[in-house]
Write a protein that holds these residues in place. Sequence first.
Motif, mmCIF file in Angstrom:
data_model
loop_
_atom_site.group_PDB
_atom_site.id
_atom_site.type_symbol
_atom_site.label_atom_id
_atom_site.label_comp_id
_atom_site.label_asym_id
_atom_site.label_seq_id
_atom_site.Cartn_x
_atom_site.Cartn_y
_atom_site.Cartn_z
ATOM 1 N N ARG A 166 -57.992 2.777 0.085
ATOM 2 C CA ARG A 166 -57.005 3.342 -0.835
ATOM 3 C C ARG A 166 -57.127 4.865 -0.897
ATOM 4 N N GLU A 167 -58.370 5.369 -0.883
ATOM 5 C CA GLU A 167 -58.578 6.809 -0.894
ATOM 6 C C GLU A 167 -58.008 7.443 0.373
ATOM 7 N N TYR A 168 -58.199 6.755 1.492
ATOM 8 C CA TYR A 168 -57.689 7.241 2.769
ATOM 9 C C TYR A 168 -56.160 7.326 2.741
ATOM 10 N N LYS A 171 -55.086 10.219 0.634
ATOM 11 C CA LYS A 171 -55.298 11.479 1.351
ATOM 12 C C LYS A 171 -54.196 11.703 2.374
ATOM 13 N N LYS A 172 -53.794 10.655 3.073
ATOM 14 C CA LYS A 172 -52.727 10.777 4.061
ATOM 15 C C LYS A 172 -51.415 11.185 3.390
ATOM 16 N N LYS A 173 -51.127 10.581 2.233
ATOM 17 C CA LYS A 173 -49.900 10.923 1.511
ATOM 18 C C LYS A 173 -49.932 12.379 1.036
ATOM 19 N N LEU A 175 -51.602 14.898 2.426
ATOM 20 C CA LEU A 175 -51.409 15.770 3.588
ATOM 21 C C LEU A 175 -49.961 15.753 4.045
ATOM 22 N N ALA A 176 -49.327 14.579 3.977
ATOM 23 C CA ALA A 176 -47.917 14.473 4.374
ATOM 24 C C ALA A 176 -47.028 15.311 3.468
ATOM 25 N N ARG A 177 -47.381 15.382 2.175
ATOM 26 C CA ARG A 177 -46.584 16.170 1.231
ATOM 27 C C ARG A 177 -46.759 17.677 1.462
ATOM 28 N N ARG A 178 -47.808 18.072 2.201
ATOM 29 C CA ARG A 178 -48.037 19.490 2.525
ATOM 30 C C ARG A 178 -47.628 19.818 3.964
ATOM 31 N N LYS A 179 -46.893 18.915 4.588
ATOM 32 C CA LYS A 179 -46.533 19.080 5.997
ATOM 33 C C LYS A 179 -45.772 20.382 6.235
ATOM 34 N N GLY A 180 -44.818 20.696 5.348
ATOM 35 C CA GLY A 180 -44.039 21.918 5.514
ATOM 36 C C GLY A 180 -44.908 23.165 5.519
ATOM 37 N N TYR A 181 -45.955 23.162 4.682
ATOM 38 C CA TYR A 181 -46.879 24.300 4.615
ATOM 39 C C TYR A 181 -47.644 24.457 5.928
ATOM 40 N N TYR A 182 -48.204 23.356 6.432
ATOM 41 C CA TYR A 182 -48.995 23.429 7.659
ATOM 42 C C TYR A 182 -48.139 23.823 8.865
ATOM 43 N N GLN A 183 -46.867 23.402 8.884
ATOM 44 C CA GLN A 183 -45.995 23.741 10.002
ATOM 45 C C GLN A 183 -45.765 25.245 10.096
ATOM 46 N N ILE A 184 -45.828 25.943 8.986
ATOM 47 C CA ILE A 184 -45.644 27.401 8.997
ATOM 48 C C ILE A 184 -46.965 28.128 9.195
ATOM 49 N N ILE A 185 -47.955 27.807 8.373
ATOM 50 C CA ILE A 185 -49.217 28.550 8.379
ATOM 51 C C ILE A 185 -50.009 28.338 9.672
ATOM 52 N N GLU A 186 -49.922 27.161 10.260
ATOM 53 C CA GLU A 186 -50.707 26.870 11.468
ATOM 54 C C GLU A 186 -49.911 27.086 12.751
ATOM 55 N N SER A 187 -48.707 27.597 12.656
ATOM 56 C CA SER A 187 -47.867 27.803 13.838
ATOM 57 C C SER A 187 -48.169 29.154 14.489
ATOM 58 N N ASP A 188 -48.574 29.139 15.751
ATOM 59 C CA ASP A 188 -48.814 30.384 16.482
ATOM 60 C C ASP A 188 -47.511 31.156 16.670
ATOM 61 N N THR A 189 -46.405 30.436 16.852
ATOM 62 C CA THR A 189 -45.107 31.088 17.051
ATOM 63 C C THR A 189 -44.673 31.846 15.800
ATOM 64 N N VAL A 190 -44.785 31.183 14.638
ATOM 65 C CA VAL A 190 -44.413 31.830 13.378
ATOM 66 C C VAL A 190 -45.292 33.048 13.129
ATOM 67 N N ARG A 191 -46.601 32.902 13.366
ATOM 68 C CA ARG A 191 -47.513 34.027 13.149
ATOM 69 C C ARG A 191 -47.135 35.217 14.030
ATOM 70 N N ALA A 192 -46.844 34.955 15.307
ATOM 71 C CA ALA A 192 -46.487 36.043 16.223
ATOM 72 C C ALA A 192 -45.198 36.728 15.786
ATOM 73 N N GLU A 193 -44.215 35.935 15.347
ATOM 74 C CA GLU A 193 -42.931 36.496 14.915
ATOM 75 C C GLU A 193 -43.089 37.377 13.682
ATOM 76 N N PHE A 221 -48.092 23.671 -2.650
ATOM 77 C CA PHE A 221 -46.971 23.492 -1.729
ATOM 78 C C PHE A 221 -46.591 22.023 -1.522
ATOM 79 N N LEU A 222 -46.913 21.185 -2.481
ATOM 80 C CA LEU A 222 -46.578 19.772 -2.356
ATOM 81 C C LEU A 222 -45.066 19.588 -2.332
ATOM 82 N N ASP A 223 -44.585 18.840 -1.328
ATOM 83 C CA ASP A 223 -43.164 18.501 -1.158
ATOM 84 C C ASP A 223 -42.298 19.712 -0.825
ATOM 85 N N TRP A 224 -42.910 20.813 -0.385
ATOM 86 C CA TRP A 224 -42.136 21.970 0.055
ATOM 87 C C TRP A 224 -41.694 21.754 1.504
#
Length: 245
Positions: A166-168, A171-173, A175-193, A221-224
């Motif tokens: 249940r904890e797992y 945790k997955k849910k 992380l999924a709710r922070r997906k939009g944040y990780y797509q920007i902050i961890e993107s090499d393309t966004v950082r370079a731009e 950044f939950l659900d952003w």
Amino acid sequence: MIRFIFFLFAYFLVLSALAQRTYSGNIIDSQDKGFLEGVKVQSISSGEEVLSNSRGYFSISAFLGDTLVFSFPGFVSQRQALSSEFFLMIELQDKARFLPTFEVEGNNYSYSFKDGRLTIRDENEAKEPSRKGEVITRPLDNGDGTGGIGISGPISYFTKKARLAREYERKKKWLARRKGYYQIIESDTVRAELMEEFQLTRESWDQLVIRFNQFHQEHEFLDWSEVRVRKSFEEFIRIETSFLN
């Protein structure tokens, strides 16, 4: 004069928040509480990596508001946002413990896979029929004169394996709710731009990411959406760089 003093106070607060600190701790198996050696600990902002030693101990330099990623083969990766707590106790969950129970029957031996372990099943062991919805008890014999009572059924909801599962899932849910944040902050393309657009060095970029995390720490950044995170981050960079200039 008052405005100048306030500016200095705010300036030193920012410097204090950006001061690089040493975060350390121990990493253990959530099931048997044993130390895990060789776990990779990585800072998202700087990319610095260290490995835990034979006692599960690690030490890494990072900033308040940074995020550490803990990864180890066969275990569920975990992210930890850094706060004022400098010592961390991290528990990683073994992926195998979430696999379903099954049995394999051969000509000579039968195998049972349960709780992440493959064992030979006793041919004389009675195979109980499925009795969904019932609580079943049976005596246990460990072969050394010890034993006890085995319980299965709805009460299994309270077992350690079920709790970890249940904890797992939670945790997955999260992380999924922070997906939009990780797509920007961890993107090499966004950082370079953005570094090119705002003429940023890698050091100033890392500092801006940390301050951005601190500014939004309350909601994480939950659900952003990806668009919302990028728009907010660009506006944050614009304000910060104009203030510094």
